[in-house]
Design an enzyme around this catalytic site. Structure first.
Site, PDB file in Angstrom:
ATOM      1  CE  LYS A  57      10.776 -10.170  22.590  1.00  4.46           C
ATOM      2  NZ  LYS A  57      11.846  -9.148  22.798  1.00  4.46           N
ATOM      3  CB  THR A  58      13.058 -17.884  21.407  1.00  4.37           C
ATOM      4  OG1 THR A  58      14.128 -17.509  20.529  1.00  4.37           O
ATOM      5  CG2 THR A  58      11.774 -18.039  20.631  1.00  4.37           C
ATOM      6  N   GLY A  59      14.924 -15.770  23.449  1.00  6.50           N
ATOM      7  CA  GLY A  59      16.167 -15.769  24.233  1.00  6.50           C
ATOM      8  C   GLY A  59      17.381 -15.688  23.323  1.00  6.50           C
ATOM      9  CB  THR A  61      19.417 -10.851  22.981  1.00  4.82           C
ATOM     10  OG1 THR A  61      18.425 -10.498  22.021  1.00  4.82           O
ATOM     11  CG2 THR A  61      20.433  -9.744  23.102  1.00  4.82           C
ATOM     12  CB  SER A 155       7.667 -12.313  24.635  1.00  3.13           C
ATOM     13  OG  SER A 155       8.856 -11.583  24.576  1.00  3.13           O
ATOM     14  N   GLY A 279      13.762  -9.221  29.163  1.00  2.00           N
ATOM     15  CA  GLY A 279      13.309  -9.658  30.477  1.00  2.00           C
ATOM     16  C   GLY A 279      12.528  -8.589  31.206  1.00  2.00           C
ATOM     17  CE  LYS A 281       6.779  -6.756  38.017  1.00  2.00           C
ATOM     18  NZ  LYS A 281       6.755  -6.014  39.279  1.00  2.00           N
ATOM     19  CE1 TYR A 282       5.264 -10.605  29.155  1.00  3.05           C
ATOM     20  CE2 TYR A 282       7.220  -9.269  28.781  1.00  3.05           C
ATOM     21  CZ  TYR A 282       6.548 -10.472  28.664  1.00  3.05           C
ATOM     22  OH  TYR A 282       7.161 -11.535  28.064  1.00  3.05           O
TER      23      TYR A 282
HETATM   24  P1  A3P Z   1      10.846 -11.083  27.698  1.00  2.00           P
HETATM   25  O1  A3P Z   1      11.410  -9.736  27.469  1.00  2.00           O
HETATM   26  O2  A3P Z   1       9.487 -11.267  27.149  1.00  2.00           O
HETATM   27  O3  A3P Z   1      10.940 -11.547  29.140  1.00  2.00           O
HETATM   28  P2  A3P Z   1      15.108 -12.255  22.294  1.00  2.00           P
HETATM   29  O4  A3P Z   1      16.452 -11.851  22.733  1.00  2.00           O
HETATM   30  O5  A3P Z   1      15.128 -13.434  21.360  1.00  2.00           O
HETATM   31  O6  A3P Z   1      14.293 -11.105  21.793  1.00  2.00           O
HETATM   32  O7  A3P Z   1      14.359 -12.809  23.570  1.00  2.00           O
HETATM   33  C1  A3P Z   1      14.033 -12.002  24.668  1.00  2.00           C
HETATM   34  C2  A3P Z   1      13.663 -12.901  25.807  1.00  2.00           C
HETATM   35  O8  A3P Z   1      14.812 -13.613  26.254  1.00  2.00           O
HETATM   36  C3  A3P Z   1      13.149 -12.153  27.021  1.00  2.00           C
HETATM   37  O9  A3P Z   1      11.764 -12.124  26.893  1.00  2.00           O
HETATM   38  C4  A3P Z   1      13.649 -13.021  28.204  1.00  2.00           C
HETATM   39  O10 A3P Z   1      12.611 -13.652  28.894  1.00  2.00           O
HETATM   40  C5  A3P Z   1      14.476 -14.114  27.543  1.00  2.00           C
HETATM   41  N1  A3P Z   1      15.726 -14.461  28.213  1.00  2.00           N
HETATM   42  C6  A3P Z   1      16.203 -15.720  28.326  1.00  2.00           C
HETATM   43  N2  A3P Z   1      17.356 -15.738  28.990  1.00  2.00           N
HETATM   44  C7  A3P Z   1      17.640 -14.452  29.322  1.00  2.00           C
HETATM   45  C8  A3P Z   1      18.710 -13.817  30.026  1.00  2.00           C
HETATM   46  N3  A3P Z   1      19.720 -14.528  30.527  1.00  2.00           N
HETATM   47  N4  A3P Z   1      18.659 -12.480  30.161  1.00  2.00           N
HETATM   48  C9  A3P Z   1      17.624 -11.759  29.673  1.00  2.00           C
HETATM   49  N5  A3P Z   1      16.593 -12.303  28.987  1.00  2.00           N
HETATM   50  C10 A3P Z   1      16.596 -13.634  28.806  1.00  2.00           C
END
Ligand code: A3P
Length: 327
Positions: A57-59, A61, A155, A279, A281-282
Site C-alpha cells: 500500500k505504499t505505491g 505496484t 489504505s 488509487g 476513492k474512499y
Molecule cells: P490507494 O489505493 O490507497 O490510493 P500498492 O501498489 O503498494 O498496493 O500501493 C497502492 C497505492 O499506490 C495506492 O493507494 C495509490 O495511492 C498509490 N500510488 C502511487 N502512485 C500511483 C500511481 N502512479 N498510480 C496508482 N496508484 C499509485
C-alpha cells in the site's frame, strides 16, 4: 568407517543438527563445491539483481510498472496465485527451492547489463525474508517505499474491506483493538498496523545488507514526482542506458475522480494507468483515528528519523510533518 542408508543417514544428521531442517538456499555459483555438483544445463544468472520489498500500500505496484518501462530492467514473470508477486522469501514457496524461484526469471541476454528484479510487497515485514534473501542474493540491491504509516494502515484497511471479516469492523475498531478483542479482530489489527513499524523492519534488513545496498524511496514523492524518483533509482542501481521518465510518463486527471495519477504515456495524449484497485476513492481518515495512529507510531517514527540520519538518507517530508505535528 560406518554409514547408514540415505534416509536413515538424513534422519541422523537432522537429529544432530536440528537447526538445519529449515533450508537456507544459497547461490550455487558462490561456492565451488556447490557449483561443481550444479547441473551444467543450469545458470545462476536467472536471479534478480534487485528486489522491491514493499511494504504493501505504499505505491509498490506503480513503482513496479515504472521500472518495467526501462529497456534494461526485466521483471519476474507474474505468479498466477499470489497477485502476480513471486513471494518466495516470505512464505511456503521458499520450501519449493531455487529452481522454482529461478523459473520466474528469463535467461538474461547479457547477464552483466540486464537487471532482473521482482517485487513482493510482503518481504518488507516478514521476519525471515531478509536472512533468506541475503543468503541467496548477497549482492542484490533492495528498494523499499515509505509513506506515513497511518495512511498506509488506512489504505490497507480500505483494500481489505472487501473481506467479509473486515466488513464487521470500522477502521477505528481495527486500529484500537486490544488484548481482549476477538481473535479475528486482533489478526486484522496486527496485519493492518505491524508493517508500519518501519524502523524495526528496516533494522532487520540492515542486519543482513549493507546500508549502501538499501534505498528508501519516499512514496509521497513517488506519487507526485515519479520521474524525479525514477532518476534517483536509476543512479542507485547503476543501470544504463539512462531512461527519460519525464517523456515516458504523463499525468492522468481521471475526469470523474478527484484523484489523478502519473501513468505510462502510450500514444499521443493517451495513458495507461494501473488497474481499478489502485488509487481508489474512499472517505478520509477521521481525525480521531489519525491522532490515535500518530501516537501509536510516534516512537517508531522517531526511530526511523534516527535511522535515516545515521545512514545519511534524506528525510521524507511526511516524516518531518508527522513528528512536527506530534511534538
Ligand atoms: P490507494 O489505493 O490507497 O490510493 P500498492 O501498489 O503498494 O498496493 O500501493 C497502492 C497505492 O499506490 C495506492 O493507494 C495509490 O495511492 C498509490 N500510488 C502511487 N502512485 C500511483 C500511481 N502512479 N498510480 C496508482 N496508484 C499509485
Amino acid at each position: 568407517l560406518q554409514t547408514l542408508p540415505p534416509v536413515r543417514l538424513a534422519q541422523k544428521y537432522f537429529q544432530i543438527f536440528p537447526d538445519e531442517r529449515d533450508p537456507l538456499w544459497q547461490n550455487p555459483c558462490h561456492d565451488k563445491r556447490h557449483k561443481d555438483i550444479w547441473s551444467k544445463e543450469k545458470t545462476c544468472d536467472r536471479l534478480p539483481k534487485f528486489l522491491v520489498i514493499g511494504p504493501q500500500k505504499t505505491g509498490s505496484t506503480a513503482l513496479h510498472s515504472f521500472l518495467t518501462l526501462h529497456p534494461a530492467i526485466t521483471s519476474s514473470f507474474p505468479s498466477t496465485v499470489t497477485f502476480e508477486e513471486v513471494q518466495f522469501f516470505s512464505g511456503p514457496n521458499y520450501q519449493r527451492g531455487i529452481d522454482w524461484y529461478m523459473d520466474f526469471f528469463p535467461v538474461p541476454s547479457n547477464a552483466s547489463t540486464d537487471f532482473l528484479f521482482e517485487k513482493s510487497a510482503n518481504y518488507f515485514d516478514t521476519e525471515t525474508a531478509p536472512k533468506r534473501a541475503a543468503a541467496l542474493l548477497p549482492r542484490a540491491k533492495i528498494i523499499t517505499i515509505l509513506i506515513n504509516p497511518a495512511d498506509r494502515a488506512h489504505s490497507w484497511y480500505q483494500r481489505a474491506h472487501q473481506d467479509p471479516v473486515t466488513l464487521n469492523y470500522t477502521f477505528h475498531e481495527v486500529i484500537t483493538a486490544g488484548p481482549s478483542s476477538p481473535a479475528a479482530l486482533l489478526s486484522l489489527h496486527r496485519r493492518c498496523l505491524q508493517p508500519g513499524a518501519y524502523s524495526s523492519h528496516l533494522e532487520r534488513w540492515l542486519h543482513h545488507y549493507q546500508p549502501s545496498q538499501l534505498l528508501m524511496v519516499d512514496g509521497v514523492q513517488l506519487r507526485s514526482s515519479p520521474a524525479h524518483v525514477m532518476d534517483g533509482i536509476q543512479k542507485f542501481l547503476g543501470v544504463t542506458p539512462y531512461y527519460n521518465y519525464t517523456q515516458a510518463l504523463m499525468y492522468d486527471f481521471k475526469l470523474f475522480h478527484i484523484l489523478g495519477f502519473w501513468c505510462q504515456k502510450v500514444e499521443a495524449g493517451r495513458s495507461r494507468c494501473l488497474g481499478k484497485s489502485k488509487g481508489r476513492k474512499y472517505p478520509e481518515m477521521n481525525p480521531e483515528s489519525r491522532s490515535f495512529l500518530s501516537e501509536y507510531y510516534r516512537e517508531h517514527n522517531v526511530e526511523l528519523l534516527r535511522l535515516l540520519k545515521r545512514l545519511g538518507q534524506p528525510l521524507p517530508v511526511w516524516l518531518r510533518d508527522e513528528l512536527h505535528n506530534a511534538s
